[in-house]
Enzyme design. Structure first.
Site, PDB file in Angstrom:
ATOM      1  N   ALA A  75      15.989 -22.408  33.750  1.00 10.38           N
ATOM      2  CA  ALA A  75      14.663 -21.920  33.361  1.00 10.38           C
ATOM      3  C   ALA A  75      13.585 -22.989  33.497  1.00 10.38           C
ATOM      4  O   ALA A  75      12.420 -22.665  33.720  1.00 10.38           O
ATOM      5  CB  ALA A  75      14.698 -21.384  31.941  1.00 10.38           C
ATOM      6  N   THR A  76      13.953 -24.265  33.385  1.00 11.12           N
ATOM      7  CA  THR A  76      12.944 -25.314  33.583  1.00 11.12           C
ATOM      8  C   THR A  76      12.392 -25.212  35.000  1.00 11.12           C
ATOM      9  O   THR A  76      11.176 -25.237  35.225  1.00 11.12           O
ATOM     10  CB  THR A  76      13.563 -26.709  33.344  1.00 11.12           C
ATOM     11  OG1 THR A  76      14.037 -26.761  32.001  1.00 11.12           O
ATOM     12  CG2 THR A  76      12.561 -27.822  33.573  1.00 11.12           C
ATOM     13  N   ASN A 155      11.881 -20.355  21.086  1.00  8.82           N
ATOM     14  CA  ASN A 155      13.225 -20.934  20.977  1.00  8.82           C
ATOM     15  C   ASN A 155      13.523 -21.543  19.615  1.00  8.82           C
ATOM     16  O   ASN A 155      14.672 -21.640  19.213  1.00  8.82           O
ATOM     17  CB  ASN A 155      13.434 -21.992  22.070  1.00  8.82           C
ATOM     18  CG  ASN A 155      12.241 -22.892  22.259  1.00  8.82           C
ATOM     19  OD1 ASN A 155      11.138 -22.439  22.553  1.00  8.82           O
ATOM     20  ND2 ASN A 155      12.441 -24.178  22.065  1.00  8.82           N
ATOM     21  N   GLN A 183      14.877 -17.135  26.003  1.00  3.44           N
ATOM     22  CA  GLN A 183      15.585 -16.847  24.751  1.00  3.44           C
ATOM     23  C   GLN A 183      15.710 -15.345  24.502  1.00  3.44           C
ATOM     24  O   GLN A 183      16.454 -14.928  23.620  1.00  3.44           O
ATOM     25  CB  GLN A 183      14.840 -17.484  23.569  1.00  3.44           C
ATOM     26  CG  GLN A 183      14.802 -18.999  23.608  1.00  3.44           C
ATOM     27  CD  GLN A 183      16.129 -19.644  23.239  1.00  3.44           C
ATOM     28  OE1 GLN A 183      17.031 -19.018  22.675  1.00  3.44           O
ATOM     29  NE2 GLN A 183      16.273 -20.911  23.561  1.00  3.44           N
ATOM     30  N   SER A 203      17.620 -18.067  32.010  1.00  4.20           N
ATOM     31  CA  SER A 203      18.625 -19.104  32.226  1.00  4.20           C
ATOM     32  C   SER A 203      20.004 -18.578  31.829  1.00  4.20           C
ATOM     33  O   SER A 203      20.150 -17.958  30.772  1.00  4.20           O
ATOM     34  CB  SER A 203      18.261 -20.316  31.358  1.00  4.20           C
ATOM     35  OG  SER A 203      19.118 -21.386  31.636  1.00  4.20           O
ATOM     36  N   ALA A 204      21.012 -18.850  32.659  1.00  4.18           N
ATOM     37  CA  ALA A 204      22.352 -18.293  32.398  1.00  4.18           C
ATOM     38  C   ALA A 204      22.974 -18.856  31.116  1.00  4.18           C
ATOM     39  O   ALA A 204      23.670 -18.140  30.396  1.00  4.18           O
ATOM     40  CB  ALA A 204      23.266 -18.567  33.586  1.00  4.18           C
ATOM     41  N   HIS A 205      22.716 -20.147  30.835  1.00  3.91           N
ATOM     42  CA  HIS A 205      23.471 -20.760  29.730  1.00  3.91           C
ATOM     43  C   HIS A 205      22.990 -20.335  28.342  1.00  3.91           C
ATOM     44  O   HIS A 205      23.588 -20.718  27.334  1.00  3.91           O
ATOM     45  CB  HIS A 205      23.511 -22.289  29.870  1.00  3.91           C
ATOM     46  CG  HIS A 205      22.259 -23.020  29.497  1.00  3.91           C
ATOM     47  ND1 HIS A 205      22.093 -23.601  28.264  1.00  3.91           N
ATOM     48  CD2 HIS A 205      21.139 -23.287  30.186  1.00  3.91           C
ATOM     49  CE1 HIS A 205      20.908 -24.204  28.229  1.00  3.91           C
ATOM     50  NE2 HIS A 205      20.311 -24.017  29.391  1.00  3.91           N
ATOM     51  N   CYS A 330      15.922 -29.899  23.096  1.00  2.00           N
ATOM     52  CA  CYS A 330      15.194 -30.573  24.167  1.00  2.00           C
ATOM     53  C   CYS A 330      14.328 -31.695  23.623  1.00  2.00           C
ATOM     54  O   CYS A 330      13.996 -32.623  24.323  1.00  2.00           O
ATOM     55  CB  CYS A 330      14.320 -29.581  24.909  1.00  2.00           C
ATOM     56  SG  CYS A 330      15.150 -28.026  25.169  1.00  2.00           S
TER      57      CYS A 330
HETATM   58  N1  PMP Z   1      12.401 -22.136  28.031  1.00  2.06           N
HETATM   59  C1  PMP Z   1      12.912 -21.910  26.814  1.00  2.06           C
HETATM   60  C2  PMP Z   1      12.194 -20.992  25.871  1.00  2.06           C
HETATM   61  C3  PMP Z   1      14.102 -22.532  26.438  1.00  2.06           C
HETATM   62  O1  PMP Z   1      14.604 -22.313  25.216  1.00  2.06           O
HETATM   63  C4  PMP Z   1      14.752 -23.394  27.353  1.00  2.06           C
HETATM   64  C5  PMP Z   1      16.033 -24.108  26.964  1.00  2.06           C
HETATM   65  N2  PMP Z   1      15.912 -24.932  25.825  1.00  2.06           N
HETATM   66  C6  PMP Z   1      14.179 -23.592  28.619  1.00  2.06           C
HETATM   67  C7  PMP Z   1      13.007 -22.929  28.910  1.00  2.06           C
HETATM   68  C8  PMP Z   1      14.813 -24.490  29.632  1.00  2.06           C
HETATM   69  O2  PMP Z   1      15.944 -23.865  30.196  1.00  2.06           O
HETATM   70  P1  PMP Z   1      17.005 -24.642  31.073  1.00  2.06           P
HETATM   71  O3  PMP Z   1      17.881 -25.363  30.110  1.00  2.06           O
HETATM   72  O4  PMP Z   1      17.749 -23.566  31.795  1.00  2.06           O
HETATM   73  O5  PMP Z   1      16.273 -25.529  32.015  1.00  2.06           O
END
Ligand code: PMP
Length: 406
Positions: A75-76, A155, A183, A203-205, A330
């Site tokens: 997602a980043t 999040n 989320q 994001s898959a994880h 994060c």
């Molecule tokens: N956006 C949100 C709202 C998230 O919670 C996160 C993960 N903490 C991300 C983006 C980033 O996702 P990724 O770990 O897949 O880069």
């Protein structure tokens, strides 16, 4: 039933891969190892077929055409591509972007980067519940606005924004609407057409799939959205995201999406029940504890509680057999208090003494009972040792006390 220690209750940071997902991924590491871009042999066709099947599976989860699903590394990356890609592609039309102070860093930082490049960014403030409303967007849109980017659910506190209403405003004004749904997707029903979404990150994880794979949904019709790529190369993913596809990861994200689609309704009810039990159990016994965010407009599995007068680090230490988060993973490398809780008006101390409980598919009721018990004991013990709480019990109004610098 005895619980196994440590207990994982940080599912907003990441989720365990569902064994059913892993099983579907495994052959794509071994006998089905082809490159999805190889056009001349069956290994390539097999991989391409699997990737397209996953596009269909993820598309079905959000009501999108499979061709509108772009694979990324998470997602980043999706957020960066959506925001920078749209800003650069439509720079001729205007240079104004609207976002909020509640976004994840993966939205905030690309917006800050664009501001340095001369774009004008409006940072909307949430209300005390952490919600950004469609009315605020309507008031902020100008003739030169090219992009609105507002997350679907937060999040840290799990509050849910007025995304369909924001989509409607953007549609009426002809502005592209991106939502970071990392989320939200897989937990709650989502339909990009009903919600007027043009770009969506996932994001898959966060949904029981593997790490390092994500999606950017890019609308193809009414309007057709185009993005300037960040990564250039072989022209994969309609030229917007070059690079050999992570086939096992993508198969995993597709499988994870299909399971969420089938089980989401029941899972949301079960997790809402557990979360309710957790919040009521704790706040019923620890009278100072307060729930952050909105009481009902919230992801069913997320609850963020503040423990005033209790030192946050000591509380987490007392709960060290439970995987929890204070703030988001994060930013937890830094000692800065959560900017999300501060945006809601919390003091540094209160933000430091806040805990996010992120329930998930593999949590049991016994685990919730164990956690409630542990939190009550730890919080009550720390309250007893707190000189501030003593003063409160003695009737001192803390807001009137002059504090020495510390
Ligand atoms: N956006 C949100 C709202 C998230 O919670 C996160 C993960 N903490 C991300 C983006 C980033 O996702 P990724 O770990 O897949 O880069």
């Amino acid at each position: 039933m005895a619980v196994e220690i440590p207990i994982y209750m940080d599912n907003n940071a990441t989720t365990r891969v569902d064994p059913r997902v892993l099983e579907q991924m495994l052959p794509y590491f071994t006998e089905k190892f082809g490159n999805a871009a190889s056009r001349n042999h069956s290994f390539g066709w097999e991989a391409e077929g699997a990737v397209n099947n996953a596009r269909r599976q993820f598309g079905a989860l959000i009501g999108a055409d499979p061709k509108e699903i772009l694979w990324t590394g998470g997602a980043t990356e999706s957020n960066n591509l959506a925001i920078k890609g749209a800003a650069h592609m439509y720079a001729e039309k205007g240079r104004h972007i609207i976002t909020s102070t509640m976004e994840h860093k993966a939205v905030i930082d690309p917006c800050k980067r664009l501001a340095k490049l001369g774009y004008d960014v409006t940072w909307l403030e949430p209300d005390g519940y952490g919600i950004v409303y469609a009315q605020q967007i309507a008031e902020a849109i100008r003739d030169d606005t090219i992009l609105v980017t507002i997350m679907w659910a937060n999040n840290e506190i799990g509050t849910i924004n007025e995304v369909p209403e924001i989509g409607k405003v953007c549609r009426e004004k002809g502005v592209i609407f991106h939502t970071d749904a990392t989320q939200y997707v897989g937990k709650m029903p989502a339909d990009v057409n009903e919600a007027g979404i043009d770009l969506l990150s996932a994001s898959a994880h966060k949904m029981y799939g593997p790490k390092g794979v994500g999606v950017l949904y890019v609308r193809r019709r009414r309007p057709r959205v185009r993005l300037e790529p960040i990564m250039e190369g072989g022209g994969h993913e309609r030229g917007m995201r070059s690079g050999t596809l992570n086939v096992p990861g993508i198969v995993g994200m597709g499988a994870a999406a299909e399971i969420c689609n089938n089980e989401m309704a029941n899972e949301a009810i079960r997790l809402a029940g557990l979360s309710h039990k957790l919040v009521n159990g704790i706040t019923g016994q620890v009278e100072t504890a307060v729930l952050n965010g909105h009481p009902t407009r919230r992801l069913p599995h997320t609850a963020n509680l503040s423990f005033p007068y209790v030192e946050g680090e000591s509380l987490l230490m007392a709960l060290k057999d439970i995987a929890l988060s204070s703030g988001s993973a994060c930013t937890s490398a830094s000692l800065e208090p959560s900017y999300i809780l501060k945006a809601l008006g919390a003091s540094d101390e209160l933000a430091h003494s806040s805990i996010r409980f992120g329930l998930g598919r593999f949590n049991t009721e016994e685990e919730v009972d164990y956690v409630v018990d542990k939190v009550i004991h730890a919080a009550q013990h720390l309250l007893m040792m707190s000189p501030l709480y003593d003063m409160v019990l003695e009737g001192v109004d803390l807001s009137k006390v002059e504090w020495a610098a510390h």
